[in-house]
Design a protein around this motif. Sequence first.
Motif, PDB file in Angstrom:
ATOM      1  N   ALA A  10       0.837  -1.204   0.000  1.00 13.11           N
ATOM      2  CA  ALA A  10       0.000   0.000   0.000  1.00 13.11           C
ATOM      3  C   ALA A  10       0.872   1.254   0.000  1.00 13.11           C
ATOM      4  N   TRP A  11       1.939   1.236   0.789  1.00 13.76           N
ATOM      5  CA  TRP A  11       2.845   2.376   0.864  1.00 13.76           C
ATOM      6  C   TRP A  11       3.511   2.618  -0.493  1.00 13.76           C
ATOM      7  N   ARG A  12       3.937   1.537  -1.138  1.00  9.47           N
ATOM      8  CA  ARG A  12       4.556   1.650  -2.472  1.00  9.47           C
ATOM      9  C   ARG A  12       3.544   2.189  -3.495  1.00  9.47           C
ATOM     10  N   ARG A  13       2.330   1.699  -3.421  1.00 13.88           N
ATOM     11  CA  ARG A  13       1.287   2.169  -4.359  1.00 13.88           C
ATOM     12  C   ARG A  13       1.049   3.662  -4.185  1.00 13.88           C
ATOM     13  N   ARG A  14       0.983   4.114  -2.941  1.00 13.22           N
ATOM     14  CA  ARG A  14       0.777   5.545  -2.695  1.00 13.22           C
ATOM     15  C   ARG A  14       1.956   6.348  -3.260  1.00 13.22           C
ATOM     16  N   GLY A  15       3.159   5.835  -3.037  1.00 12.31           N
ATOM     17  CA  GLY A  15       4.347   6.512  -3.563  1.00 12.31           C
ATOM     18  C   GLY A  15       4.350   6.553  -5.078  1.00 12.31           C
ATOM     19  N   LEU A  16       4.019   5.428  -5.682  1.00  9.14           N
ATOM     20  CA  LEU A  16       3.966   5.370  -7.146  1.00  9.14           C
ATOM     21  C   LEU A  16       2.846   6.247  -7.700  1.00  9.14           C
ATOM     22  N   GLU A  17       1.733   6.296  -7.014  1.00 11.82           N
ATOM     23  CA  GLU A  17       0.609   7.146  -7.439  1.00 11.82           C
ATOM     24  C   GLU A  17       1.016   8.620  -7.382  1.00 11.82           C
ATOM     25  N   GLN A  18       1.729   8.966  -6.311  1.00 11.21           N
ATOM     26  CA  GLN A  18       2.209  10.345  -6.170  1.00 11.21           C
ATOM     27  C   GLN A  18       3.167  10.691  -7.318  1.00 11.21           C
ATOM     28  N   ILE A  19       4.069   9.782  -7.622  1.00 13.93           N
ATOM     29  CA  ILE A  19       5.016   9.994  -8.728  1.00 13.93           C
ATOM     30  C   ILE A  19       4.264  10.119 -10.052  1.00 13.93           C
ATOM     31  N   ARG A  20       3.263   9.282 -10.284  1.00 18.94           N
ATOM     32  CA  ARG A  20       2.470   9.334 -11.514  1.00 18.94           C
ATOM     33  C   ARG A  20       1.766  10.676 -11.653  1.00 18.94           C
ATOM     34  N   GLU A  22       2.631  13.547 -10.286  1.00 20.33           N
ATOM     35  CA  GLU A  22       3.629  14.584 -10.554  1.00 20.33           C
ATOM     36  C   GLU A  22       4.071  14.541 -12.019  1.00 20.33           C
ATOM     37  N   ARG A  23       4.264  13.352 -12.533  1.00 22.78           N
ATOM     38  CA  ARG A  23       4.658  13.211 -13.940  1.00 22.78           C
ATOM     39  C   ARG A  23       3.552  13.704 -14.878  1.00 22.78           C
ATOM     40  N   GLU A  24       2.311  13.434 -14.527  1.00 21.79           N
ATOM     41  CA  GLU A  24       1.198  13.926 -15.354  1.00 21.79           C
ATOM     42  C   GLU A  24       1.177  15.446 -15.370  1.00 21.79           C
ATOM     43  N   LYS A  25       1.398  16.061 -14.195  1.00 21.05           N
ATOM     44  CA  LYS A  25       1.430  17.528 -14.128  1.00 21.05           C
ATOM     45  C   LYS A  25       2.568  18.068 -14.990  1.00 21.05           C
ATOM     46  N   LEU A  26       3.744  17.459 -14.845  1.00 19.96           N
ATOM     47  CA  LEU A  26       4.885  17.914 -15.639  1.00 19.96           C
ATOM     48  C   LEU A  26       4.649  17.695 -17.133  1.00 19.96           C
ATOM     49  N   SER A  27       4.048  16.582 -17.469  1.00 15.24           N
ATOM     50  CA  SER A  27       3.763  16.287 -18.865  1.00 15.24           C
ATOM     51  C   SER A  27       2.766  17.304 -19.433  1.00 15.24           C
ATOM     52  N   GLU A  28       1.750  17.638 -18.664  1.00 18.63           N
ATOM     53  CA  GLU A  28       0.764  18.619 -19.121  1.00 18.63           C
ATOM     54  C   GLU A  28       1.414  19.997 -19.285  1.00 18.63           C
ATOM     55  N   ALA A  29       2.265  20.363 -18.339  1.00 19.86           N
ATOM     56  CA  ALA A  29       2.969  21.648 -18.438  1.00 19.86           C
ATOM     57  C   ALA A  29       3.860  21.670 -19.677  1.00 19.86           C
ATOM     58  N   ALA A  30       4.555  20.579 -19.923  1.00 24.62           N
ATOM     59  CA  ALA A  30       5.414  20.505 -21.110  1.00 24.62           C
ATOM     60  C   ALA A  30       4.580  20.587 -22.378  1.00 24.62           C
ATOM     61  N   ARG A  31       3.439  19.944 -22.386  1.00 23.70           N
ATOM     62  CA  ARG A  31       2.545  19.969 -23.552  1.00 23.70           C
ATOM     63  C   ARG A  31       2.063  21.405 -23.804  1.00 23.70           C
ATOM     64  N   GLU A  32       1.688  22.097 -22.738  1.00 21.04           N
ATOM     65  CA  GLU A  32       1.228  23.486 -22.881  1.00 21.04           C
ATOM     66  C   GLU A  32       2.350  24.377 -23.407  1.00 21.04           C
ATOM     67  N   GLN A  33       3.573  24.176 -22.900  1.00 21.10           N
ATOM     68  CA  GLN A  33       4.708  24.954 -23.398  1.00 21.10           C
ATOM     69  C   GLN A  33       4.964  24.662 -24.872  1.00 21.10           C
ATOM     70  N   TYR A  34       4.844  23.420 -25.253  1.00 16.27           N
ATOM     71  CA  TYR A  34       5.057  23.028 -26.644  1.00 16.27           C
ATOM     72  C   TYR A  34       4.030  23.701 -27.555  1.00 16.27           C
ATOM     73  N   VAL A  35       2.768  23.650 -27.144  1.00 15.06           N
ATOM     74  CA  VAL A  35       1.710  24.263 -27.954  1.00 15.06           C
ATOM     75  C   VAL A  35       1.927  25.767 -28.047  1.00 15.06           C
ATOM     76  N   ALA A  36       2.263  26.388 -26.927  1.00 14.78           N
ATOM     77  CA  ALA A  36       2.510  27.833 -26.938  1.00 14.78           C
ATOM     78  C   ALA A  36       3.695  28.173 -27.837  1.00 14.78           C
ATOM     79  N   SER A  37       4.729  27.349 -27.779  1.00 20.14           N
ATOM     80  CA  SER A  37       5.904  27.568 -28.614  1.00 20.14           C
ATOM     81  C   SER A  37       5.553  27.437 -30.091  1.00 20.14           C
TER      82      SER A  37
END
Length: 93
Positions: A10-20, A22-37
């Motif tokens: 359960a602890w690992r799942r929570r950690g992995l979920e948190q990482i996922r 964060e990666r989704e947020k970063l991916s969305e931010a990168a996508r927005e920067q790409y579109v703006a660029s």
Amino acid sequence: MAETQQETVAWRRRGLEQIRLEREKLSEAAREQYVASRLRREQIKRVFDDIAVRMEIEEERRLQAASDDRFLARRRWTDAQERTRDKQQMKAI
């Protein structure tokens, strides 16, 4: 023992979920920067294309004006030559 493994899983799942997340947020931010660029690049390209078209039109106008000036100068010279010839012919008669 099984309870400890479940807690660890359960602890690992929570950690992995948190990482996922964060990666989704970063991916969305990168996508927005790409579109703006891309949009900025397309806008800049349009501006440069417009400038190139305007420069071409201005060059054509300049060439036409020069051609018109040469034509008018030639016409004035020809008219002056004809008047001079006409005056000489009238004197000869």
